[in-house]
Design an enzyme around this catalytic site. Structure first.
Site, PDB file in Angstrom:
ATOM      1  N   CYS A   1     -22.552 -28.358   0.007  1.00 29.52           N
ATOM      2  CA  CYS A   1     -21.409 -27.649  -0.572  1.00 29.52           C
ATOM      3  C   CYS A   1     -21.124 -26.323   0.130  1.00 29.52           C
ATOM      4  CB  CYS A   1     -21.618 -27.416  -2.064  1.00 29.52           C
ATOM      5  SG  CYS A   1     -21.645 -28.959  -3.004  1.00 29.52           S
TER       6      CYS A   1
ATOM      7  N   HIS B   1      -3.526 -29.299  -3.297  1.00 20.93           N
ATOM      8  CA  HIS B   1      -3.544 -29.219  -1.837  1.00 20.93           C
ATOM      9  C   HIS B   1      -3.636 -27.779  -1.341  1.00 20.93           C
ATOM     10  CE1 HIS B   1      -2.448 -33.407  -2.314  1.00 20.93           C
ATOM     11  NE2 HIS B   1      -2.932 -33.575  -1.100  1.00 20.93           N
TER      12      HIS B   1
ATOM     13  N   GLU C   1     -15.236 -32.988 -10.419  1.00 21.97           N
ATOM     14  CA  GLU C   1     -15.064 -33.045  -8.967  1.00 21.97           C
ATOM     15  C   GLU C   1     -15.283 -34.461  -8.448  1.00 21.97           C
ATOM     16  OE1 GLU C   1     -16.610 -28.650  -7.519  1.00 21.97           O
ATOM     17  OE2 GLU C   1     -17.936 -30.358  -7.286  1.00 21.97           O
TER      18      GLU C   1
END
Length: 118
Positions: free
Chosen positions: A25, A69, A108
């Protein structure tokens, strides 16, 4: 207690640069996020609703315009953009506009969820 929920979806990138360099991550990566907002009330309104789902349209516009986005570190202005952080952020945004807001969950991945519920 009556409870309703509604899901919203967006795709975005983030990077947890404070983590060790070998942590996956710590690298720039993205997710297809799911935000689930829960509203609760002890009584229903005159139409039989906790809240009309249509009243959540401003949240969809906020997510689409500010998060979809995008690079979340830039959107939120820090490097610890976790699902937990996003759940709290969306909770605060919703609670200010929709007093019935009782919790927000953020996913997620299909197998992971973080929730903020005061």
């Amino acid at each position: 207690m009556y409870r309703i929920t509604k899901e919203f979806h967006f795709s975005a990138s983030h990077q947890l640069s404070h983590l060790p360099a070998d942590h996956q991550c710590a690298r720039l990566h993205g997710h297809n996020y799911i935000v689930e907002v829960e509203l609760a009330a002890t009584d229903l309104d005159e139409n039989g609703f906790v809240r009309d789902y249509h009243d959540l349209a401003p949240l969809k516009r906020y997510i689409d315009g500010s998060f979809d986005h995008r690079h979340l570190n830039d959107v939120l202005g820090h490097d610890r953009v976790t699902s937990e952080c996003l759940a709290r952020h969306f909770y605060a945004w919703c609670k200010e506009r929709l007093p019935e807001t009782s919790a927000v969950r953020v996913s997620e991945t299909p197998k992971t969820w973080a929730e903020y519920r005061p």
